[in-house]
Design a protein around this motif. Structure first.
Motif, PDB file in Angstrom:
ATOM      1  N   VAL A 164       1.574   4.742   1.502  1.00  0.00           N
ATOM      2  CA  VAL A 164       1.694   3.366   0.970  1.00  0.00           C
ATOM      3  C   VAL A 164       1.377   3.422  -0.733  1.00  0.00           C
ATOM      4  O   VAL A 164       1.909   2.794  -1.484  1.00  0.00           O
ATOM      5  CB  VAL A 164       0.729   2.519   1.773  1.00  0.00           C
ATOM      6  N   ARG A 165       0.537   4.345  -1.136  1.00  0.00           N
ATOM      7  CA  ARG A 165       0.171   4.490  -2.484  1.00  0.00           C
ATOM      8  C   ARG A 165       1.434   4.893  -2.995  1.00  0.00           C
ATOM      9  O   ARG A 165       1.663   4.366  -4.083  1.00  0.00           O
ATOM     10  CB  ARG A 165      -1.019   5.404  -2.799  1.00  0.00           C
ATOM     11  N   LYS A 166       2.088   6.020  -2.478  1.00  0.00           N
ATOM     12  CA  LYS A 166       3.420   6.608  -2.969  1.00  0.00           C
ATOM     13  C   LYS A 166       4.314   5.673  -3.102  1.00  0.00           C
ATOM     14  O   LYS A 166       5.178   5.531  -4.206  1.00  0.00           O
ATOM     15  CB  LYS A 166       3.722   7.701  -2.108  1.00  0.00           C
ATOM     16  N   ALA A 167       4.673   4.844  -2.171  1.00  0.00           N
ATOM     17  CA  ALA A 167       5.493   3.486  -2.332  1.00  0.00           C
ATOM     18  C   ALA A 167       5.193   2.432  -3.332  1.00  0.00           C
ATOM     19  O   ALA A 167       6.097   2.011  -4.095  1.00  0.00           O
ATOM     20  CB  ALA A 167       5.519   2.744  -0.883  1.00  0.00           C
ATOM     21  N   GLY A 188       6.484   0.394  -8.504  1.00  0.00           N
ATOM     22  CA  GLY A 188       5.980  -0.169  -9.817  1.00  0.00           C
ATOM     23  C   GLY A 188       4.964  -1.362  -9.507  1.00  0.00           C
ATOM     24  O   GLY A 188       4.730  -2.147 -10.182  1.00  0.00           O
ATOM     25  N   ILE A 189       4.213  -1.360  -8.519  1.00  0.00           N
ATOM     26  CA  ILE A 189       3.244  -2.276  -8.230  1.00  0.00           C
ATOM     27  C   ILE A 189       1.977  -1.529  -7.956  1.00  0.00           C
ATOM     28  O   ILE A 189       1.882  -0.392  -7.354  1.00  0.00           O
ATOM     29  CB  ILE A 189       3.607  -3.014  -7.095  1.00  0.00           C
ATOM     30  N   GLU A 190       0.858  -2.248  -7.765  1.00  0.00           N
ATOM     31  CA  GLU A 190      -0.388  -1.822  -7.352  1.00  0.00           C
ATOM     32  C   GLU A 190      -1.309  -2.947  -6.395  1.00  0.00           C
ATOM     33  O   GLU A 190      -1.498  -3.974  -7.104  1.00  0.00           O
ATOM     34  CB  GLU A 190      -1.466  -1.605  -8.675  1.00  0.00           C
ATOM     35  N   LEU A 191      -1.503  -2.499  -5.282  1.00  0.00           N
ATOM     36  CA  LEU A 191      -1.899  -3.382  -4.400  1.00  0.00           C
ATOM     37  C   LEU A 191      -3.408  -3.241  -4.526  1.00  0.00           C
ATOM     38  O   LEU A 191      -3.928  -2.066  -4.745  1.00  0.00           O
ATOM     39  CB  LEU A 191      -1.685  -2.969  -3.071  1.00  0.00           C
ATOM     40  N   ASP A 192      -4.280  -4.203  -3.923  1.00  0.00           N
ATOM     41  CA  ASP A 192      -5.577  -4.242  -3.774  1.00  0.00           C
ATOM     42  C   ASP A 192      -5.853  -3.707  -2.674  1.00  0.00           C
ATOM     43  O   ASP A 192      -4.971  -3.510  -1.800  1.00  0.00           O
ATOM     44  CB  ASP A 192      -6.434  -5.589  -4.149  1.00  0.00           C
ATOM     45  N   ASP A 193      -7.152  -3.525  -2.461  1.00  0.00           N
ATOM     46  CA  ASP A 193      -7.733  -2.562  -0.966  1.00  0.00           C
ATOM     47  C   ASP A 193      -7.338  -3.558   0.123  1.00  0.00           C
ATOM     48  O   ASP A 193      -6.820  -2.950   1.002  1.00  0.00           O
ATOM     49  CB  ASP A 193      -9.020  -2.472  -1.035  1.00  0.00           C
ATOM     50  N   ASP A 194      -7.328  -4.914   0.319  1.00  0.00           N
ATOM     51  CA  ASP A 194      -6.922  -5.614   1.495  1.00  0.00           C
ATOM     52  C   ASP A 194      -5.420  -5.846   1.682  1.00  0.00           C
ATOM     53  O   ASP A 194      -4.983  -5.359   3.010  1.00  0.00           O
ATOM     54  CB  ASP A 194      -7.460  -6.959   1.068  1.00  0.00           C
ATOM     55  N   VAL A 253       5.399  -7.930   2.803  1.00  0.00           N
ATOM     56  CA  VAL A 253       6.485  -7.919   3.710  1.00  0.00           C
ATOM     57  C   VAL A 253       7.642  -7.109   3.131  1.00  0.00           C
ATOM     58  O   VAL A 253       7.954  -6.194   4.047  1.00  0.00           O
ATOM     59  CB  VAL A 253       6.929  -9.217   3.999  1.00  0.00           C
ATOM     60  N   ARG A 254       7.976  -7.169   1.864  1.00  0.00           N
ATOM     61  CA  ARG A 254       9.098  -6.393   1.441  1.00  0.00           C
ATOM     62  C   ARG A 254       8.408  -4.724   1.349  1.00  0.00           C
ATOM     63  O   ARG A 254       9.202  -3.922   1.813  1.00  0.00           O
ATOM     64  CB  ARG A 254       9.274  -6.597  -0.307  1.00  0.00           C
ATOM     65  N   LEU A 255       7.132  -4.327   1.168  1.00  0.00           N
ATOM     66  CA  LEU A 255       6.787  -3.278   1.396  1.00  0.00           C
ATOM     67  C   LEU A 255       6.691  -2.507   2.687  1.00  0.00           C
ATOM     68  O   LEU A 255       7.279  -1.557   2.897  1.00  0.00           O
ATOM     69  CB  LEU A 255       5.653  -2.955   0.583  1.00  0.00           C
TER      70      LEU A 255
END
Length: 766
Positions: A359-362, A367-373, A401-403
């Protein structure tokens, strides 16, 4: 009318006592049955120019009889044919009619007779009978053969054929196959008119009578006389009140078992219309008694419910005060949905399609950064056989959803995307860059059979199915969806539980969450919060019962405004002004395309119906318009499709502009296509300058204007205002009373929806 060719029509009663027999004294007319008043046209049908079997709208050319010519004709010579338009179930050339209505002047077609009701009369003389028999109603009988039949059997030929069909053998040149066909057709024509006379005598309008006759066929009179309450529920548009009026006119007892059973069934149907999957016994008793207009004894209710249960017309679960009562299809759907969810949950944990590292690689790739949740949500949604993704606006559901789609496809999974409505499916497609469809299309709904191609035996061919806007999913459609998903196919359901619930019965998303047996990933942290934007901030404030934050006076760069106005009439005027003038002037939006007025209700000065007329007037008179079935359509009207039409690929909720009108119908320009509507299909459209908040679900608009007035108190709820606000992308304008806004904010309890789904899932019941 009279004679032996056709049954006599009922005559209006001269005195008000209760009718003793519907053929002698018809019951008071229903709303669909206009009173016979005005003028009469009597004559023979020369030509059926147009007939719509759905709306019954019919255009005839009639040869008027002596004394029934057009009194308003200015011609020195009376026309041998006149035009007549109105509702008719089974028109035919050669049919002799008495039409009730009025003479009018049509702007395109000139002088014509608009009829509201009609009677079928005996054909007049030997020539009339022969011409009638030679009409298209009787296949294989031409003019010569028809003349021979009348010559042999006399002017009473219709009665002779009906009562002694063997006498057709006396007619020379009449083949046995034609004899049999003719005898059958004559009987059917007679029965059709006799049934119409009977039903109209009961006070039903032409459309209602036609619908009843089509539903029950040749047995119509026997069925209705035996139990008039069979009309309620079995025939669209007829409910308990109409059936009860007819039953009491026919002499059925106020406290009879038929009436009690009908009241119980209508209470359940009304409950389903209010969103309930079931009614508990106390509510069912109260609703049935209210329908019946008084007390129904406890013993009578118990006995009638037991009888309905024994006849499989209801499903009763539990006993005594704890009993829960369902309509059969809702019981089947709720139990089947619970079984399907449990079946997926019990299929075992599938191999995860991605881990946290993947997921982190995706994230880095896009070019986004997700939070932990958010990151945990992506991993979890790809690791369970069925899971929920929920949250309000701005929390990143679309990003997740896109990811999820991209990671699933990277693992070579086949992904299906769907939503309950066409507009919601289009939004899902735009958000993911992949094709998405309505659930009905995804499941392969066949409108001719009412069945779905995909079911338990023919499951969906996919590795992952993602359904968005699940708050709109009712229990019946959810049952069909889950039935078509079989392991190892995974299912992800996405929705906002704070939105308004589905229009249909059930509370599926809320029940799935409350059951606590389906993995649920709820996002709470707001990410989509542009600088100075108030839409998302206020959506969450509304959910918390707080007053929306408003810009400083004179701020013309905000995206959220409130125009206070206590008087409903002035509020309606302000809605029109804001919609048609201020928004365009300040924000450069085309109001006819980009601004959507959402109202809590249809009625009232700030309701959908009145606002549509005001907004249409503000649009200005157009060069072309058409009027049909009492409704006016103009070029430039914004309209909305109200049912799924799979042949023309236009679906419930699709919106467009009327581009052209003509005598045969109109053309609507939708975003992706132009669709022609014949007159018989205009009932599929509604004006849409203003629509209800409920109808807006799954949609998104550049700007939303929401009127709030105390007169709409029945619908003023926190989740209704929240739903309306979250439909807007760029601008929200509230217009109306601060007291009405406060009423909505204080009404935090969503409308009670009785459902057993959460309990079934927790307890493992089916």
């Amino acid at each position: 009318m009279g004679g032996r060719g056709y049954p006599a029509a009922p005559r209006p009663p001269r005195a008000p006592p209760r009718p003793r027999h519907p053929m002698e004294h018809p019951a008071p007319p229903s709303e669909d049955a206009p009173a016979r008043s005005g003028e009469v046209l009597q004559g023979t049908v020369e030509l059926v120019t147009f007939h719509n079997p759905e709306s019954l709208y019919t255009v005839l050319k009639v040869s008027p009889e002596r004394g029934y010519d057009d009194p308003g004709s200015t011609s020195l010579f009376r026309s041998s044919r006149v035009s007549a338009v109105g509702p008719m179930g089974a028109p035919g050339v050669g049919l002799r009619l008495r039409l009730f209505g009025r003479w009018t002047e049509h702007r395109s077609h000139g002088r014509q007779f608009e009829f509201e009701a009609y009677e079928a009369l005996d054909p007049l003389g030997a020539e009339g009978v022969a011409r009638y028999l030679a009409s298209s109603a009787f296949e294989g009988v031409g003019e010569t053969l028809a003349g021979r039949i009348v010559e042999t059997l006399g002017t009473d030929a219709l009665r002779v054929i009906r009562e002694s069909p063997q006498r057709l053998a006396e007619v020379s040149g009449l083949k046995p196959a034609v004899r049999d066909s003719l005898a059958r057709a004559v009987r059917e024509e007679y029965e059709r008119h006799r049934v119409q006379v009977f039903l109209r005598g009961l006070g039903l309008g032409p459309r209602q009578a036609q619908t009843v006759a089509e539903r029950f066929g040749a047995d119509t009179e026997r069925i209705v006389r035996a139990d008039p309450y069979a009309l309620a529920g079995a025939v669209s548009g007829l409910g308990f009140a109409t059936a009860d009026r007819i039953a009491l006119a026919l002499g059925f007892a106020v406290d009879g078992p038929e009436r009690t059973r009908a009241a119980l069934l209508q209470a359940l149907r009304d409950g389903a219309g209010d969103g309930h999957s079931l009614l508990d016994r106390a509510r069912l008793w109260a609703a049935a008694r209210e329908l019946a207009g008084g007390e129904l004894p406890e013993a009578s209710l118990e006995a009638s419910l037991a009888e309905l249960d024994a006849r499989s017309e209801v499903v009763v679960e539990g006993q005594g005060e704890a009993a829960r009562v369902y309509l059969p299809h809702l019981a089947t759907s709720e139990a089947g949905l619970a079984v399907s969810v449990r079946r997926l949950l019990d299929s075992g944990e599938p191999v995860p399609l991605a881990d946290e590292a993947r997921v982190r690689k995706a994230e880095a790739l896009v070019g986004i950064e997700l939070d932990d949740d958010q990151r945990a949500s992506v991993v979890g949604l790809l690791a369970h056989p069925v899971a929920l993704l929920t949250g309000g606006p701005g929390v990143g559901k679309t990003t997740i959803v896109r990811l999820v789609v991209e990671l699933a496809e990277h693992s070579r999974a086949r992904v299906l995307l769907a939503s309950p409505t066409g507009r919601a499916a289009k939004r899902l497609s735009e958000a993911t860059g992949r094709g998405a469809a309505t659930l009905h299309r995804t499941l392969g709904f066949d409108p001719s059979t009412g069945r779905f191609q995909h079911d338990r035996e023919h499951p969906l061919e996919a590795d992952l199915v993602i359904v968005d806007e699940v708050s709109m999913l009712d229990v019946v459609l959810a049952h069909h969806l889950l039935k078509a998903v079989r392991a190892p196919t995974r299912l992800v359901l996405v929705g906002d539980p704070d939105q308004l619930p589905s229009v249909g019965p059930g509370n599926v998303l809320r029940d799935l969450i409350d059951s606590q047996v389906v993995p649920c990933f709820r996002l709470r942290r707001i990410h989509r919060q542009e600088r100075g934007s108030l839409i998302i901030e206020n959506a969450h404030r509304i959910l918390a019962g707080e007053e929306p934050a408003l810009p400083e006076r004179g701020d013309f760069e905000s995206d959220f405004y409130f125009f206070p106005e206590d008087d409903p009439a002035r509020a309606a005027e302000r809605v029109v002004e804001v919609t048609t003038e201020r928004i365009g002037r300040t924000f450069g939006l085309d109001w006819a395309r980009d601004v959507q007025v959402l109202a809590p209700m249809y009625r009232g000065e700030c309701g959908v119906d009145a606002l549509n007329e005001r907004l249409r007037a503000a649009r200005g008179a157009r060069a072309a318009s058409i009027q049909h079935a009492g409704r006016l359509w103009r070029v430039g009207d914004r309209v909305i499709q109200t049912r799924n039409d799979y042949e023309r690929e236009v679906f419930n909720g699709d919106m467009g502009l009327v581009e052209g009108v003509h005598d045969g119908g109109l053309t609507v320009a939708f975003p992706d296509q132009r669709v022609g509507y014949a007159l018989e299909h205009l009932s599929d459209l509604q004006l849409a300058f203003a629509i209800t908040v409920h109808r807006s679900q799954g949609s998104e608009y550049p700007a939303v204007v929401l009127p709030l007035v105390p007169q709409h108190f029945m619908m003023l709820q926190r989740n209704l205002v929240y739903t309306a606000v979250t439909r807007a992308r760029r601008l929200v304008v509230l217009v109306g009373s601060r007291r009405a806004l406060r009423m909505a904010l204080d009404n935090a309890e969503p409308s009670l929806r009785l459902s057993g789904l959460a309990g079934r899932l927790r307890d493992g019941d089916s």
